[in-house]
Each structure stands twice: as structure tokens, then as C-alpha cells.
Design a protein around this motif. Sequence first.
Motif, short mmCIF file in Angstrom:
data_model
loop_
_atom_site.label_atom_id
_atom_site.label_comp_id
_atom_site.label_asym_id
_atom_site.label_seq_id
_atom_site.Cartn_x
_atom_site.Cartn_y
_atom_site.Cartn_z
N ARG A 169 4.68 3.03 -2.88
CA ARG A 169 4.04 2.91 -3.85
C ARG A 169 4.74 2.08 -4.96
NH1 ARG A 169 0.08 5.87 -6.20
NH2 ARG A 169 -0.22 6.96 -4.13
N GLU B 174 0.78 -1.18 -0.08
CA GLU B 174 0.05 -0.04 0.07
C GLU B 174 0.96 1.39 0.13
OE1 GLU B 174 -3.27 1.07 -0.05
OE2 GLU B 174 -2.39 3.05 0.14
N ARG C 287 -7.60 3.63 3.56
CA ARG C 287 -7.41 5.17 4.05
C ARG C 287 -8.66 5.62 3.39
NH1 ARG C 287 -3.85 9.69 2.68
NH2 ARG C 287 -4.92 11.40 3.65
N LYS C 288 -9.21 5.35 2.32
CA LYS C 288 -10.38 5.63 1.52
C LYS C 288 -11.59 5.31 2.33
CE LYS C 288 -11.01 6.19 -3.24
NZ LYS C 288 -11.13 5.60 -4.37
N GLN D 156 -6.75 12.26 -3.31
CA GLN D 156 -6.25 12.21 -1.84
C GLN D 156 -6.24 11.25 -0.88
OE1 GLN D 156 -9.18 13.39 -3.29
NE2 GLN D 156 -10.72 14.01 -1.93
N TYR D 157 -6.90 10.12 -1.32
CA TYR D 157 -6.80 8.97 -0.72
C TYR D 157 -5.57 8.05 -1.30
CZ TYR D 157 -10.98 11.08 0.68
OH TYR D 157 -12.13 11.80 1.26
N GLY D 158 -4.78 8.54 -2.16
CA GLY D 158 -4.00 7.59 -2.64
C GLY D 158 -4.09 7.21 -4.35
N ASN E 145 -0.06 4.24 0.85
CA ASN E 145 -0.30 5.23 2.14
C ASN E 145 0.40 4.64 3.28
OD1 ASN E 145 -2.05 7.14 0.92
ND2 ASN E 145 -3.60 5.82 0.87
N ASP E 146 0.51 5.43 4.26
CA ASP E 146 0.98 5.02 5.69
C ASP E 146 0.18 3.76 6.19
OD1 ASP E 146 3.31 6.34 5.15
OD2 ASP E 146 2.83 7.91 6.08
N LYS E 147 -1.09 3.83 5.84
CA LYS E 147 -1.95 2.88 6.62
C LYS E 147 -2.98 2.27 5.38
CE LYS E 147 -5.32 6.21 8.68
NZ LYS E 147 -6.11 6.53 9.71
N THR F 209 3.18 -1.06 4.22
CA THR F 209 2.58 0.50 3.85
C THR F 209 4.00 1.37 3.52
OG1 THR F 209 2.81 0.79 6.14
CG2 THR F 209 0.59 -0.16 5.20
N GLY F 210 3.30 2.60 2.87
CA GLY F 210 4.22 3.62 2.77
C GLY F 210 5.12 3.21 1.55
#
Length: 431
Positions: free
Chosen positions: A142, A45, A52-53, A191-193, A47-49, A139-140
Motif C-alpha cells: 500500500r 497495488e 480485486r474489485k 473490502q476491495y482495498g 491487495n495481494d492480487k 502487489t501487497g
Amino acid sequence: MVSKKKSAVTHTAITADVAVIGAGASGCMAAVSAAMAGADVLLIEANDKICRKIYATGNGRCNLMNLFMSKECYHTGGGEDLSPFFARFSVQDHMAFWESRGIRLHDRQGYVYPRTDQASTIAEAFEKILRGLSVKIVTGERVNAIDCRVPGMEGFAAQDRHTLFKIETAAGNRYTARKVILAGGGMAGPQYGCGGDMYGFAVQSGHTVRKPLPALVQLFSDDKALKAASGVRCGAKVTLYCGKEALCADSGEVQMTEKGISGIPVFQISAAAAKALEAGEQVLAEIDFLPELPEEEWEREVERRLQEDRNCMLSVFFLGLVNRKILDLVLRKRGLQAEKKATGLNDADLAGILADLRALRIKITGTGNFAQAQVTSGGVPLSETDEELQSRRTPGLYMAGEMLDVDGLCGGYNLQWAMTSGWIAGKGAAK
Ligand SMILES: Cc1cc2nc3c(=O)[nH]c(=O)nc-3n(C[C@H](O)[C@H](O)[C@H](O)COP(=O)(O)OP(=O)(O)OC[C@H]3O[C@@H](n4cnc5c(N)ncnc54)[C@H](O)[C@@H]3O)c2cc1C
């Protein structure tokens, strides 16, 4: 990017049987189902977690699914039948999935939410379930390249008969897997990745992508008269016209804005509007501000109003039908003001104003952007995948969720599709 080019890298270590790219709803469900089927799963993922969405869905309450399902609740670019997919992971299967794990649900007129009314419940439950199944979660990171190696290529072990995927992330890490599930969403909610990365991977593995367009989004108009009604929320029916053809309609609370119209009924027709605008068509929204009035009752109302004393302002003559600002909008479109005396207007003028209250036409010139949209319309055609959502172009590559050319109505349909497709792709990839 998914490429079949030869490279000097020798693949030896298998990080996982199945790598899932994207830990949104479809990716988490795909990882769960693959792991439940016995696969060793890696979930990556950006995002860091995870999820997210999901935290933002249903205004923070997460409208997970809807008890009312029909084929009209979904759009697919090729008109594909989704029922075989929902037969394999239905709304009931979805409900049982959560309830069997202690996540209680409740429904409001068919719209199903977690009993807690907190979207975080679903996100946290996914995390718990994934950890319980020993899914490796990264996570974190891409994913920015996926190299697909097919048997017979240089650097491929002679005894290996299966496709191998080499995945690279922006963090500089490399992973390998026998199967990959693309589950990184579409373009809605950057904005959610979600920035549309999956389309690039799909194209490089031989797929086409139908132009992604924002859906479940507000509609814009350059009609200056709209300013008069800005801020009004009212019950109305909105019908979308493309030329003379009525494409679709929905009723509910419509929000009037200075630049257009919004609210759930508008969201429901927005995918069709986006497609028609993209095709260069003339798009109109026809608004009925009194949709609950049966035709006969309305005819009597019109008759009665036309008999009334006209020695009053238009605001008084039309009093009690609609919000005053809506009347201002209707009058302004005819170059009139509510303070004008009704005596100055003949029967045809007054009947015309009343008719506008039932069918006001507003030219639609655009839609909100991806950051404002809840879902993406367009994506990889379903016809390019098999019944397990495996690519027909690159064996071993699966796809799930919003990146596929499926979009649902507002009301839990998009999360249901994400979960259904994730479940099917995960199970297929684990084989
Ligand atoms: C504000 C809002 C409210 C919504 N409310 C509802 C609702 O109540 N009910 C409903 O049914 N639907 C709702 N939706 C729609 C629904 O959330 C989506 O259709 C659904 O989440 C799509 O799931 P997905 O797994 O395909 O993609 P996403 O949930 O978008 O997840 C994709 C994930 O992949 C990650 N990713 C992307 N590219 C990469 C990469 N290159 N490498 C690694 N990771 C990557 C992203 O960071 C993201 O976490 C809402 C959408 C929004 C924006």
C-alpha cells in the motif's frame, strides 16, 4: 502523501518512467496505455492480487460497458462535459481493445459483458496484457507517501528539468518515477482495498476534493409501515423528490426492505439522494407500483373499482392490482388493515388508496454505506485536471477512475469511465 517539502533524500535511481498507484480497472488500463506508448511502467497495488474489485463486478459477470451512451448517464460535480474524453477512448475503442486481444464480448440489450460471463476473464486478461508489455507489477504494497520533488529543489540533479516522485509503501519500500498516475479508486468497496487514500495524495498536491458520498446504493427510511412489504420485488417507477422538485426517476425491479428500498432503479437515483441529504434537504421517494398503466386506462380502472360492491374486505376490493404486501404497506400508512370491510370507506378514501398505489411517498432518511455502495460520488473536480487528466496543480501527476468527481449510472458506465480515463492518463503520462 504528496508533499513538496524539501528532504535529505537524494533521488538518483529512476525505478520507472511512470508509476501507477492502484491496479483496479483504471490503473490497469493506465499501465497498459502508458506501456503501449513506450514508457517503462511500475504498477503498485495494495491487495495481494490485481483487479480485486473487477472480480465482484456485474454479480461476477462484469458489465464492462453500455452501448447506449448519453450525457445523462454520468454525473460530475461541476457539470463538466465528458464527451471529449469519450471521443478519445469510446465504447467502440473499449470493445475493440478486448476483442483485438481475443476477449470476446456479448451484449444484452446494450449491456456488454465478456462472452464467458465471467469477470475473472477481464482480470486475467489484464494480467496477461500487462505481463506481455513488461509492466513491473508490485502487489501487497500500500502506497502511504508520495514525495513530489520539483526542479530546483535541494537534492535535485542540476541537469534534471522534470518533476520527480518518490513513492513509499507501507512495506517500507521506495520507488521513484518521473510521472505518477493516481488510480486507487474512491471510497466505495473498502473490502476491495479502496479507502480513499487517493484523496489525501491529491489534497497534498494542491487539489480539492468534493465530499465523497456513496452512490449506486440502497436508500433508507424510518417509515415503520415499510415492514409490511419487506421482501417484495416488483416492477415500479421511483421518482426522487427534494422538497417539491422532482430530481430524477427510474423504472425497473424495486426491492422493498424493512428499512427502505433497493434495486437498480433505486441505485440510479441514489447519488442525487445522497447529495440532497448531505445538503440537509427533505428527500422523498415517490413509488408508482403500476407504472405500465397508461393514464386513461388507470382512470377507467379507478372508475370501475369505485362502482364495485363494497361488501368485502379491502384485500378483495383491491385484488389483482399489486402484490398483497404492497397493498398492506399502502393501507398501513393510512392506519388501515386489509381485513377491514370496504363498506366502511367512502369514495374519497378508496380513491385515495388507489392514488397511493400510483404515487406512494416515502421519506428517505439515509443511504447505504461505502461498503454497500458500488461507486463514489464526489472526488477531485475534473476542472483541476487538463484534457490528459494531468493535474493543473502538480505537473507530472495524473488521475484516473473513481477518485475523480465522475460517477455513472448502473449498467457498465463506471467501468467505461475507469477504462477511458485510465487510457487517457496513461497515454498522457507516457509522453
Ligand atoms: C460490487 C460492485 C459491482 C460493480 N459492478 C460494476 C459493473 O458491473 N459495471 C460497472 O461499470 N461498474 C461496476 N462497479 C463499479 C466499478 O467497479 C468501479 O467504478 C471501478 O472499478 C473503479 O475503478 P478504479 O480503477 O477507479 O478503482 P478500483 O477498481 O476501486 O481500484 C482501485 C485499486 O487501487 C488500490 N489502492 C487503493 N489505495 C491504494 C494505495 N494507497 N496503494 C496501492 N493500491 C491502492 C485498491 O486496492 C484497488 O485495487 C461495481 C462496483 C462494485 C463495488
